[in-house]
Design a protein around this motif. Structure first.
Motif, PDB file in Angstrom:
ATOM      1  N   ALA A 145      12.634  13.983  -7.208  1.00  0.00           N
ATOM      2  CA  ALA A 145      13.442  13.761  -7.167  1.00  0.00           C
ATOM      3  C   ALA A 145      13.721  13.048  -6.458  1.00  0.00           C
ATOM      4  O   ALA A 145      15.493  11.832  -6.055  1.00  0.00           O
ATOM      5  N   HIS A 146      13.815  13.594  -5.716  1.00  0.00           N
ATOM      6  CA  HIS A 146      14.191  13.331  -3.480  1.00  0.00           C
ATOM      7  C   HIS A 146      13.950  10.899  -3.077  1.00  0.00           C
ATOM      8  O   HIS A 146      14.460  11.422  -2.719  1.00  0.00           O
ATOM      9  N   GLN A 147      12.241  11.646  -3.414  1.00  0.00           N
ATOM     10  CA  GLN A 147      11.202  10.450  -3.617  1.00  0.00           C
ATOM     11  C   GLN A 147      11.918   9.148  -4.241  1.00  0.00           C
ATOM     12  O   GLN A 147      12.224   8.488  -3.846  1.00  0.00           O
ATOM     13  N   LEU A 148      12.418   9.435  -6.001  1.00  0.00           N
ATOM     14  CA  LEU A 148      13.139   8.684  -6.151  1.00  0.00           C
ATOM     15  C   LEU A 148      14.664   8.217  -5.232  1.00  0.00           C
ATOM     16  O   LEU A 148      15.077   6.730  -5.805  1.00  0.00           O
ATOM     17  N   GLN A 149      15.553   8.712  -5.110  1.00  0.00           N
ATOM     18  CA  GLN A 149      16.552   8.871  -4.181  1.00  0.00           C
ATOM     19  C   GLN A 149      16.697   7.784  -2.971  1.00  0.00           C
ATOM     20  O   GLN A 149      16.898   6.530  -3.279  1.00  0.00           O
ATOM     21  N   LEU A 150      15.298   8.469  -2.318  1.00  0.00           N
ATOM     22  CA  LEU A 150      15.320   7.502  -1.005  1.00  0.00           C
ATOM     23  C   LEU A 150      14.698   5.908  -1.190  1.00  0.00           C
ATOM     24  O   LEU A 150      14.840   5.286  -0.230  1.00  0.00           O
ATOM     25  N   VAL A 151      13.808   5.966  -2.549  1.00  0.00           N
ATOM     26  CA  VAL A 151      12.685   4.366  -3.194  1.00  0.00           C
ATOM     27  C   VAL A 151      14.359   3.394  -3.358  1.00  0.00           C
ATOM     28  O   VAL A 151      14.377   2.426  -2.971  1.00  0.00           O
ATOM     29  N   ILE A 152      15.782   4.624  -4.515  1.00  0.00           N
ATOM     30  CA  ILE A 152      16.636   3.636  -4.471  1.00  0.00           C
ATOM     31  C   ILE A 152      17.571   2.824  -3.812  1.00  0.00           C
ATOM     32  O   ILE A 152      17.912   2.583  -3.034  1.00  0.00           O
ATOM     33  N   ILE A 153      17.586   3.871  -2.789  1.00  0.00           N
ATOM     34  CA  ILE A 153      18.503   3.568  -1.056  1.00  0.00           C
ATOM     35  C   ILE A 153      17.642   2.459  -0.743  1.00  0.00           C
ATOM     36  O   ILE A 153      18.479   1.526   0.106  1.00  0.00           O
ATOM     37  N   ALA A 154      16.403   3.041  -0.631  1.00  0.00           N
ATOM     38  CA  ALA A 154      15.729   1.347   0.581  1.00  0.00           C
ATOM     39  C   ALA A 154      15.615   0.326  -0.568  1.00  0.00           C
ATOM     40  O   ALA A 154      16.078  -1.011  -0.069  1.00  0.00           O
ATOM     41  N   VAL A 155      15.738   0.404  -1.805  1.00  0.00           N
ATOM     42  CA  VAL A 155      15.486  -0.786  -2.546  1.00  0.00           C
ATOM     43  C   VAL A 155      17.240  -1.474  -2.297  1.00  0.00           C
ATOM     44  O   VAL A 155      17.569  -2.649  -2.594  1.00  0.00           O
ATOM     45  N   ALA A 156      18.161  -0.623  -2.780  1.00  0.00           N
ATOM     46  CA  ALA A 156      19.898  -1.018  -2.874  1.00  0.00           C
ATOM     47  C   ALA A 156      20.121  -1.654  -1.591  1.00  0.00           C
ATOM     48  O   ALA A 156      20.667  -2.652  -1.534  1.00  0.00           O
ATOM     49  N   LYS A 157      19.622  -1.165  -0.022  1.00  0.00           N
ATOM     50  CA  LYS A 157      20.047  -1.630   1.196  1.00  0.00           C
ATOM     51  C   LYS A 157      19.075  -3.634   1.419  1.00  0.00           C
ATOM     52  O   LYS A 157      20.459  -4.184   2.291  1.00  0.00           O
ATOM     53  N   LYS A 158      18.078  -3.501   0.588  1.00  0.00           N
ATOM     54  CA  LYS A 158      17.645  -4.692   0.769  1.00  0.00           C
ATOM     55  C   LYS A 158      18.105  -5.769  -0.512  1.00  0.00           C
ATOM     56  O   LYS A 158      18.233  -7.287  -0.194  1.00  0.00           O
ATOM     57  N   ASN A 159      18.732  -5.414  -1.111  1.00  0.00           N
ATOM     58  CA  ASN A 159      19.126  -6.075  -2.207  1.00  0.00           C
ATOM     59  C   ASN A 159      20.465  -6.037  -2.367  1.00  0.00           C
ATOM     60  O   ASN A 159      21.000  -5.240  -2.946  1.00  0.00           O
ATOM     61  N   ASP A 160      21.106  -7.383  -2.249  1.00  0.00           N
ATOM     62  CA  ASP A 160      22.518  -7.406  -2.158  1.00  0.00           C
ATOM     63  C   ASP A 160      23.446  -6.924  -4.240  1.00  0.00           C
ATOM     64  O   ASP A 160      24.291  -6.616  -4.173  1.00  0.00           O
ATOM     65  N   ASP A 161      22.762  -7.437  -4.848  1.00  0.00           N
ATOM     66  CA  ASP A 161      23.123  -7.702  -5.848  1.00  0.00           C
ATOM     67  C   ASP A 161      23.025  -5.798  -6.900  1.00  0.00           C
ATOM     68  O   ASP A 161      23.833  -5.117  -7.467  1.00  0.00           O
ATOM     69  N   ILE A 162      21.920  -5.029  -6.012  1.00  0.00           N
ATOM     70  CA  ILE A 162      21.457  -3.632  -6.659  1.00  0.00           C
ATOM     71  C   ILE A 162      22.829  -2.994  -6.060  1.00  0.00           C
ATOM     72  O   ILE A 162      23.561  -2.063  -6.506  1.00  0.00           O
ATOM     73  N   SER A 163      22.353  -3.360  -4.766  1.00  0.00           N
ATOM     74  CA  SER A 163      23.473  -2.408  -3.997  1.00  0.00           C
ATOM     75  C   SER A 163      25.352  -2.917  -4.738  1.00  0.00           C
ATOM     76  O   SER A 163      26.246  -1.661  -4.626  1.00  0.00           O
ATOM     77  N   ASP A 164      25.891  -3.564  -4.616  1.00  0.00           N
ATOM     78  CA  ASP A 164      26.838  -4.311  -5.584  1.00  0.00           C
ATOM     79  C   ASP A 164      27.172  -3.177  -6.837  1.00  0.00           C
ATOM     80  O   ASP A 164      28.117  -2.897  -6.754  1.00  0.00           O
ATOM     81  N   PHE A 165      25.631  -3.210  -7.501  1.00  0.00           N
ATOM     82  CA  PHE A 165      25.507  -2.687  -9.587  1.00  0.00           C
ATOM     83  C   PHE A 165      26.028  -0.846  -8.629  1.00  0.00           C
ATOM     84  O   PHE A 165      27.145  -0.313  -8.576  1.00  0.00           O
ATOM     85  N   PHE A 166      25.464  -0.146  -7.767  1.00  0.00           N
ATOM     86  CA  PHE A 166      25.421   0.920  -7.209  1.00  0.00           C
ATOM     87  C   PHE A 166      27.065   1.065  -6.785  1.00  0.00           C
ATOM     88  O   PHE A 166      27.785   2.621  -7.429  1.00  0.00           O
ATOM     89  N   ASP A 167      27.534   0.430  -6.138  1.00  0.00           N
ATOM     90  CA  ASP A 167      28.808   0.623  -5.216  1.00  0.00           C
ATOM     91  C   ASP A 167      29.921   0.697  -6.413  1.00  0.00           C
ATOM     92  O   ASP A 167      30.625   1.173  -6.691  1.00  0.00           O
ATOM     93  N   MET A 168      29.727  -0.868  -7.751  1.00  0.00           N
ATOM     94  CA  MET A 168      30.671  -0.805  -8.779  1.00  0.00           C
ATOM     95  C   MET A 168      30.655   0.694  -9.503  1.00  0.00           C
ATOM     96  O   MET A 168      31.457   1.033 -10.044  1.00  0.00           O
TER      97      MET A 168
END
Length: 198
Positions: A145-168
């Protein structure tokens, strides 16, 4: 023989903080004892995290993962312990105290799961190593679960659309979670959708 006195509580609202904490502790003890009974002396995996609470106190959350008599995998919290520091020796001694309290043994541990913190997963003087010295069958597995969280954070930082999605999503959860009426509306809407889909 001495007569026992009956105590009658009238209008007992149990609103005092100390009483509420005592009631919560009693429930927690009953739940943990039922978990220990369900394990029934069998083997389990140990998972530990060391978060701090809102007041800044360091804590250690201890979870057990085991298979019940019906073959169902269960993951249960057995304690949140205040620790003075998050060094591996302090965490290990607090685990020993918690295990002693509930009659558990490090010898029952067949797996260890932690996040990637150096005090948890090191090979020489860390929690993983301390437990492996007592029980060589307690294999370490990095918390997925921690690894998945780290992956999501890394992807979200690189992709503005995904970052906006998680902010929403975060804003939506905050808005909906702040109101009981909104929560009820969401539940009713979900139930209606489930009925339509059936």
């Amino acid at each position: 023989m001495r007569k026992q006195k009956k105590v009658i509580l009238r209008n007992a609202q149990m609103v005092a903080l100390d009483i509420q904490k005592d009631i919560a502790r009693c429930f927690a003890e009953i739940i943990v004892k039922s978990i220990i009974e369900e394990i029934n002396g069998d083997v389990f995996c140990l998972m530990v995290d060391e978060p701090s609470d809102v007041s800044g106190k360091e804590q250690m959350a201890v979870f057990l993962r085991y298979v019940d008599k019906f073959g169902i995998i269960k993951e249960r919290l057995i304690g949140v312990v205040h620790v003075t520091e998050t060094s591996s020796s302090c965490l290990k001694s607090n685990i020993d105290v918690l295990f002693g309290k509930y009659g558990l043994s490090i010898k029952q541990v067949r797996g260890q799961g932690y996040d990637g913190a150096s005090n948890m997963r090191g090979e020489f003087n860390d929690l993983r190593a301390f437990i492996m010295r007592e029980n060589s069958s307690a294999y370490y597995i990095h918390c997925f679960a921690h690894q998945l969280q780290l992956v999501i954070i890394a992807v979200a930082k690189k992709n503005d659309d995904i970052s906006d999605f998680f902010d929403m999503v975060s804003l939506l959860i905050n808005v909906a979670g702040a109101s009981c009426k909104r929560k009820d509306m969401i539940r009713e809407s979900q139930q209606e959708r489930e009925l339509v889909n059936q």
